[in-house]
Design a protein around this motif. Structure first.
Motif, short mmCIF file in Angstrom:
data_model
loop_
_atom_site.label_atom_id
_atom_site.label_comp_id
_atom_site.label_asym_id
_atom_site.label_seq_id
_atom_site.Cartn_x
_atom_site.Cartn_y
_atom_site.Cartn_z
N LEU A 1 -29.64 -32.50 34.17
CA LEU A 1 -29.30 -32.72 34.92
C LEU A 1 -27.61 -32.52 35.05
O LEU A 1 -26.87 -32.13 36.50
CB LEU A 1 -28.72 -34.56 34.97
N LEU A 2 -27.01 -32.34 34.22
CA LEU A 2 -25.78 -31.05 34.39
C LEU A 2 -25.93 -29.92 34.81
O LEU A 2 -24.31 -29.12 35.78
CB LEU A 2 -25.42 -31.15 32.35
N GLU A 3 -27.10 -28.61 34.99
CA GLU A 3 -27.26 -27.81 35.65
C GLU A 3 -27.37 -27.96 36.84
O GLU A 3 -26.48 -27.90 37.73
CB GLU A 3 -28.97 -27.10 34.98
N LYS A 4 -28.13 -29.08 37.52
CA LYS A 4 -27.69 -29.35 39.11
C LYS A 4 -26.29 -30.66 39.72
O LYS A 4 -25.78 -30.35 40.79
CB LYS A 4 -28.68 -30.38 39.44
N ASN A 5 -26.32 -31.61 38.32
CA ASN A 5 -25.07 -31.90 39.33
C ASN A 5 -23.91 -32.06 38.00
O ASN A 5 -24.03 -32.67 36.89
CB ASN A 5 -25.47 -33.06 39.42
N PRO A 6 -23.17 -31.41 38.15
CA PRO A 6 -21.96 -31.03 36.25
C PRO A 6 -20.72 -32.26 36.44
O PRO A 6 -20.15 -32.26 35.39
CB PRO A 6 -21.19 -29.98 36.81
N ASP A 7 -20.82 -33.08 37.82
CA ASP A 7 -19.74 -34.15 36.97
C ASP A 7 -20.84 -35.49 37.83
O ASP A 7 -20.37 -36.22 39.17
CB ASP A 7 -18.85 -33.75 38.67
N PRO A 8 -21.86 -35.89 37.04
CA PRO A 8 -22.47 -37.05 37.67
C PRO A 8 -21.60 -38.35 36.85
O PRO A 8 -20.42 -38.43 36.71
CB PRO A 8 -23.87 -36.97 37.02
N THR A 9 -21.17 -38.99 37.60
CA THR A 9 -21.19 -40.74 37.71
C THR A 9 -21.96 -41.24 36.30
O THR A 9 -23.26 -40.98 35.98
CB THR A 9 -21.37 -41.85 38.64
N ASP A 10 -21.38 -42.79 35.98
CA ASP A 10 -22.91 -43.35 35.07
C ASP A 10 -23.99 -43.38 35.09
O ASP A 10 -25.01 -43.11 34.91
CB ASP A 10 -21.81 -44.22 34.52
N THR A 11 -23.65 -43.94 36.75
CA THR A 11 -25.60 -44.78 37.35
C THR A 11 -25.98 -43.64 37.28
O THR A 11 -27.32 -43.78 37.35
CB THR A 11 -24.98 -45.18 38.47
N GLU A 12 -25.79 -42.47 37.97
CA GLU A 12 -26.29 -41.21 37.98
C GLU A 12 -26.85 -40.66 37.55
O GLU A 12 -28.65 -40.53 37.17
CB GLU A 12 -25.90 -40.02 38.70
N ILE B 1 -25.19 -42.50 27.02
CA ILE B 1 -24.78 -42.18 28.45
C ILE B 1 -22.95 -41.55 28.09
O ILE B 1 -23.04 -40.93 28.49
CB ILE B 1 -24.72 -43.40 29.12
N HIS B 2 -22.32 -42.04 27.11
CA HIS B 2 -21.62 -41.49 26.61
C HIS B 2 -21.45 -39.81 26.33
O HIS B 2 -20.58 -39.41 26.49
CB HIS B 2 -20.43 -42.34 25.47
N ALA B 3 -22.31 -39.97 25.41
CA ALA B 3 -22.38 -38.14 24.90
C ALA B 3 -22.20 -37.23 25.90
O ALA B 3 -22.59 -36.33 26.11
CB ALA B 3 -23.95 -37.81 24.00
N VAL B 4 -23.52 -37.75 27.04
CA VAL B 4 -24.07 -37.34 28.16
C VAL B 4 -22.93 -36.68 28.76
O VAL B 4 -22.56 -35.64 29.03
CB VAL B 4 -24.49 -37.77 29.08
N GLN B 5 -21.80 -37.66 29.41
CA GLN B 5 -20.18 -37.49 29.77
C GLN B 5 -19.59 -36.98 29.08
O GLN B 5 -19.24 -36.24 30.08
CB GLN B 5 -20.18 -39.12 30.37
N ASP B 6 -18.95 -36.99 28.19
CA ASP B 6 -18.45 -36.16 27.03
C ASP B 6 -18.49 -34.89 27.26
O ASP B 6 -17.87 -33.48 27.21
CB ASP B 6 -18.38 -37.15 25.30
N ALA B 7 -20.06 -34.42 26.81
CA ALA B 7 -20.61 -32.98 27.37
C ALA B 7 -20.41 -32.13 28.26
O ALA B 7 -20.04 -31.86 28.75
CB ALA B 7 -21.89 -32.79 26.67
N ALA B 8 -20.19 -33.43 29.58
CA ALA B 8 -20.44 -32.98 31.39
C ALA B 8 -19.30 -32.44 31.00
O ALA B 8 -18.61 -31.33 31.47
CB ALA B 8 -20.81 -34.79 31.87
N GLN B 9 -17.96 -33.48 30.42
CA GLN B 9 -16.36 -33.04 31.28
C GLN B 9 -16.42 -32.20 30.63
O GLN B 9 -15.13 -30.51 30.58
CB GLN B 9 -16.38 -34.07 30.23
N LYS B 10 -16.85 -31.16 28.77
CA LYS B 10 -16.80 -30.55 27.83
C LYS B 10 -16.78 -28.97 28.65
O LYS B 10 -16.55 -27.86 28.61
CB LYS B 10 -16.65 -30.74 26.52
N MET B 11 -18.26 -29.14 29.22
CA MET B 11 -19.02 -28.08 30.30
C MET B 11 -17.81 -27.51 31.42
O MET B 11 -18.10 -26.58 31.28
CB MET B 11 -20.10 -27.82 30.44
N ARG B 12 -17.78 -28.57 31.83
CA ARG B 12 -16.50 -28.29 33.25
C ARG B 12 -15.39 -27.83 32.49
O ARG B 12 -14.66 -26.80 33.40
CB ARG B 12 -16.25 -30.02 33.85
N SER B 13 -14.70 -28.22 31.79
CA SER B 13 -13.48 -27.34 31.49
C SER B 13 -13.99 -25.95 30.54
O SER B 13 -12.46 -25.55 29.97
CB SER B 13 -12.54 -28.76 30.86
N ALA B 14 -15.35 -26.09 30.57
CA ALA B 14 -14.96 -24.69 29.72
C ALA B 14 -14.92 -23.25 30.29
O ALA B 14 -14.91 -23.27 31.60
CB ALA B 14 -15.94 -24.97 29.17
#
Lengths: 746, 158
Positions: free
Chosen positions: B115-126, B145-158
């Motif tokens: 998911l995060l490779e296709k969509n690095p900033d998904p909504t919770d619903t996504e 859901i929290h774990a995925v979103q926190d990882a997504a946030q860290k990957m975006r700011s990496a």
């Protein structure tokens, strides 16, 4: 125990959220579960299962299967030891049918072969001849005098004369004058309810690897909630001595009560004994649904009287449960739990268990309580609606508290129900506005919590680290919680400790991981084992200092002189004492074993908002909040996880999940496509509020938390849906067809 | 049935195996190659515990034949970490207590990474809809859901 009534209140490690010790293994795919190990020369086995709901076994001819190249062993019921004990015989007969098959999917033979394909082909060569018998799968139908009889002669003497032989037990609880209580009521509501059987739905199917050698020794690797229980059961069935069977619990992919017994383990051992080779069995999902334990199905009548200002004057429930084709005591727990949240002067619960042609019930998270409390909490809600009363006010007005004589007998000590109800009342969720067509429901819930036989060893290593050996499979983070309690008691850091789960040859008996017992009982034993090790470390320090050991105390991870009169010595830390232990008397270890009591009951309250689609009958859960008394949350993240996971299993039970039997008595939905458990997109966030009302029976105040959260969702959802659509629903699950039917009537 | 010889790439390394024509990729991974990180929860594509990548597609390995891996690139949970460095999703699942029994965790991490490779900033619903094919019976999904979103946030700011 001196600390029993003075729980500790200030913590350094307990209450924090460290990473779990098995975390890396589990996020990298390295953790080994039941099906993940193999052995040299291993055979694969498959099981032949009954296509009939109920039939006499006329004959089983296995000769053609045995002759198939690659087949190394075939077993039937004849390969197991005869059992005199009713309980053991039932477990064994459930693993391998004897005389009759009692449900669709009942095992009756097994084949071990060099490949899975050969084993499956061999199953098709087994000629089983049946004489089909009439069947019954509904609990109310099974209790009728003319119902087909599932098993003869299984009724206990508690069962009144004149009932069907399918009724195996009867129980009664309560106190007070019901007639006077109902006479004092301004309104009486009496309703009948049904709940469907549901499955625990663990994602890991049962799996095991057995290896028995010709000298009668055996090793068994399996996913189980209790390796010692597996040893007890399998040793009896195979006619072995316990010492000759070593059972190792793999990592376990969920259990929820369903892995507290055996299904394939004795079969794999028997095949290994017969073939002289290691044998692996892995169940398919179809087999898990058909032949492992679902919950009871139930039919329940509840009658409650209330004054116009919301005081309950009398309460009565009649519970009819079926635990499938074998006797089952779950109705006793339902009958005891039904009214536990209330302080009542007149209350009576009666329960009956009836045999049906369904798989043998296995425990599922607070077994028996969700059904009973669903019915009670639905009637309380209807009374509140009819009398125009606030449902939380009414529950507070009638709440059980310290000193209440419970509906099942004991008088409650410190309990957290009132605090939990007040937390719900104060939470913004309770007063948040609802849109048209939406409904809010709530329910209280209760579970007893268990203690039980527990045995823990704690070894102090010479480098100042500590190893803990316990015997309860870790399903939801218990190794972390045990390590935290040891760190707290020893005064060392969490990362200096490693907790492992021992096989049955490495530690004394531990009861199954069930009854929400592990953090309470194993935690308590760990604290006592740590205290044992501390006493020894103080003694070593005394010896080094040349003072009396009574003059040494343990403080903040170190031994120190008790006071100025004891002598002036700098504190010796655990690491310093451990480093010289070989010169002061040898290795240092602590140990504790006991049969734990004082688990401390647990209450929860759930609040839910729903919206019902009147065209499709589908219910959308909009908001969900769980309030629960944890006593003391050792690792709050995993306490929240229990609250969230239990709530969602309850949501599935309320809205979708059910065993569906056809007129032929066969299960029609034995798969995750047709037996639909909640998925991520079905759900909102599950908010949690942990209350901490210390359990007087634990030095840190810990209560079990795992089971209570599955109890309230059934009624909370039903009350929310009923309020949303303006019609009360009295059957679970509230699947879309049932809701549409209710709407068309309403 | 005659076995089939398959040459493929698994987690970046060349791999060869033989399998029966009707043997699933999941059975090949688990029983022939010792890669037991992908789990069989149902064998019918309903639970997602066997999620792996086949080229750039997220698949249930129980619904793919081993023979279909010929010439393809297979990615499993065993290849998600970079040597001894956990993937941000793996670390996040530990930090957020997003697993209890852990049996669904490999499949969910493989699916969430896709998911995060296709969509690095998904909504919770996504995230919830993307993971709707991965059953978890322990957690109620909230911490996942929290774990995925926190990882997504860290990957975006990496």
């Amino acid at each position: 125990m001196a600390f029993d009534n003075a729980p500790k209140r200030v913590f350094k490690v307990v209450g924090t959220r460290p990473p779990r010790p098995d975390g890396v293994d589990k996020v990298t795919g390295r953790a080994l579960y039941g099906a993940d190990v193999s052995a040299p020369g291993m055979l694969m086995a498959h099981i032949l299962r009954s296509p009939h709901a109920h039939a006499a076994i006329v004959s089983i001819d296995t000769s053609a299967a045995e002759a198939l190249p690659g087949v190394k062993a075939v077993v039937t019921a004849a390969d197991f030891a005869p059992q005199d004990d009713d309980f053991l015989r039932d477990v064994q007969d459930n693993c391998m049918a004897r005389d009759k098959v009692l449900y669709d999917g009942h095992a009756l033979a097994a084949v071990a072969a060099t490949t899975p394909a050969i084993a499956k082909a061999a199953l098709r060569l087994i000629k089983a001849t049946y004489n089909a018998l009439p069947h019954v799968t509904d609990v109310d139908a099974a209790m009728r005098a003319d119902a087909p009889v599932v098993q003869e002669g299984r009724s206990l003497e508690t069962v009144p004369d004149g009932m069907s032989p399918n009724v195996t037990s009867h129980c009664e609880f309560g106190h007070g004058d019901l007639a006077a209580g109902f006479a004092a009521a301004d309104l009486i509501v009496e309703r009948s309810f049904t709940t469907a059987a549901t499955h625990q739905g663990y994602i890991e199917p049962h799996a095991c690897l057995a290896s028995m050698t010709p000298d009668g020794k055996a090793d068994l690797w399996c996913c189980t909630q209790g390796q010692f229980n597996v040893r007890t059961l399998c040793a009896a069935m195979l006619g072995m001595e316990a010492s000759q069977l070593r059972v190792t619990a793999s990592e376990i992919g969920g259990g929820f009560g369903g892995k507290t017994t055996v299904f394939i383990e004795p079969v794999a051992l028997a095949l290994s004994r017969k073939s002289g080779r290691p044998v692996k069995i892995v169940m398919s999902r179809d087999e898990v649904f058909k032949a492992t334990g679902p919950t009871v199905s139930s039919s329940i009548d509840v009658k409650i009287g209330m004054t116009s200002d919301g005081r309950i004057t009398a309460a009565e429930a009649h519970l009819r449960y079926s635990g499938g084709a074998f006797p089952c005591g779950t109705v006793d727990m339902g009958a005891q739990a039904a009214f536990a949240a209330y302080d009542l002067s007149a209350v009576r619960t009666l329960g009956w268990n009836a045999l049906t042609n369904r798989p043998k019930e296995a425990a599922y998270r607070a077994p028996g309580a969700p059904q009973a409390i669903y019915a009670v909490e639905s009637v309380v809600d209807e009374l509140c609606q009819k009398l125009g009363l606030d449902p939380l006010d009414v529950r507070l007005k009638n709440a059980a508290r310290k000193g209440t004589k419970s509906s099942y007998g004991p008088t409650f000590d410190d309990i957290g129900l009132v605090a939990t109800l007040e937390a719900a009342m104060a939470h913004p969720h309770y007063t948040a506005p609802l849109a048209s067509g939406q409904g809010r429901g709530l329910s209280a819930g209760f579970w007893f919590n268990f203690g039980g036989n527990t045995c823990v060893s704690l070894n102090v290593n010479t480098d100042g680290t500590v190893g803990i050996t316990e015997g309860n499979p870790d399903i939801g983070g218990s190794r972390a919680a045990i390590s935290q309690m040891a760190a707290e008691e020893l005064g060392i850091s969490y990362d200096k400790i490693r907790t492992i789960i021992a096989d049955t040859s490495s530690l004394g008996h531990n009861d199954v991981t069930d009854g929400s017992r592990v953090t309470f009982s194993v935690g308590l034993a760990t604290i006592k084992a740590a205290q044992d090790a501390v006493a020894k470390m103080c003694s070593r320090a005394a010896r080094i200092w040349g003072i009396d050991e009574d003059a040494v105390i343990w403080h903040d991870g170190a031994a120190m002189p008790a006071g100025p009169n004891a002598g002036k010595f700098p504190p010796m830390t655990l690491a310093e004492i451990a480093a010289v232990s070989f010169n002061t008397g040898g290795p240092i270890a602590g140990h504790y074993e006991f049969n734990a009591d004082g688990a401390g009951v647990s209450f929860g309250v759930h609040l839910v908002d729903v919206e019902v689609d009147r065209e499709t009958g589908a219910t959308k859960v909009l908001r969900y909040t769980v309030f629960q008394d944890a006593g003391k949350a050792v690792h709050p993240s995993y306490v929240e996880g229990q609250m969230q996971g239990g709530a969602v299993q309850g949501i599935g039970w309320a809205l979708n999940e059910e065993y569906i039997y056809g007129a032929d008595g066969r299960l029609q939905n034995a798969g995750f496509l047709d037996y639909r458990v909640p998925v991520a997109s079905d759900l909102p966030p599950i908010e949690t509020v942990i209350l901490e009302i210390p359990n007087p029976g634990h030095p840190y105040g810990v209560r079990g938390v795992g089971e209570t959260p599955i109890v309230p969702p059934l009624a909370a959802l039903s009350n929310a849906v009923s309020r949303a659509i303006g019609t009360r629903l009295n059957a679970l699950p509230m699947s879309p067809p049932r809701i549409l039917k209710a709407l068309s009537k309403g | 049935m005659k076995s089939i010889h398959v040459s493929t790439t698994i987690n970046g390394d060349a791999a060869e195996f033989i399998c029966a024509p009707d043997e699933s990729l999941l059975d090949v991974l688990r029983n022939r190659l010792g890669l037991t990180g992908a789990k069989e929860g149902c064998g019918t594509g309903d639970c997602g515990a066997c999620s792996v990548m086949l080229d750039d597609r997220l698949v249930c390995a129980c619904l793919v034949l081993g023979a279909e891996a010929e010439g393809a690139t297979v990615g499993t949970i065993e290849g998600v970490a970079n040597g001894d460095t956990l993937h941000p999703l793996q670390q996040s699942f530990i930090d957020h207590a997003a697993l209890q029994c852990g049996i669904c965790t490999p499949g969910i991490i493989v699916a969430a990474k896709a998911l995060l490779e296709k969509n690095p900033d998904p909504t919770d619903t996504e995230v919830r809809y993307w993971l709707a094919g991965n059953l978890c019976r322990c957690t109620g999904y909230d911490k996942i859901i929290h774990a995925v979103q926190d990882a997504a946030q860290k990957m975006r700011s990496a």
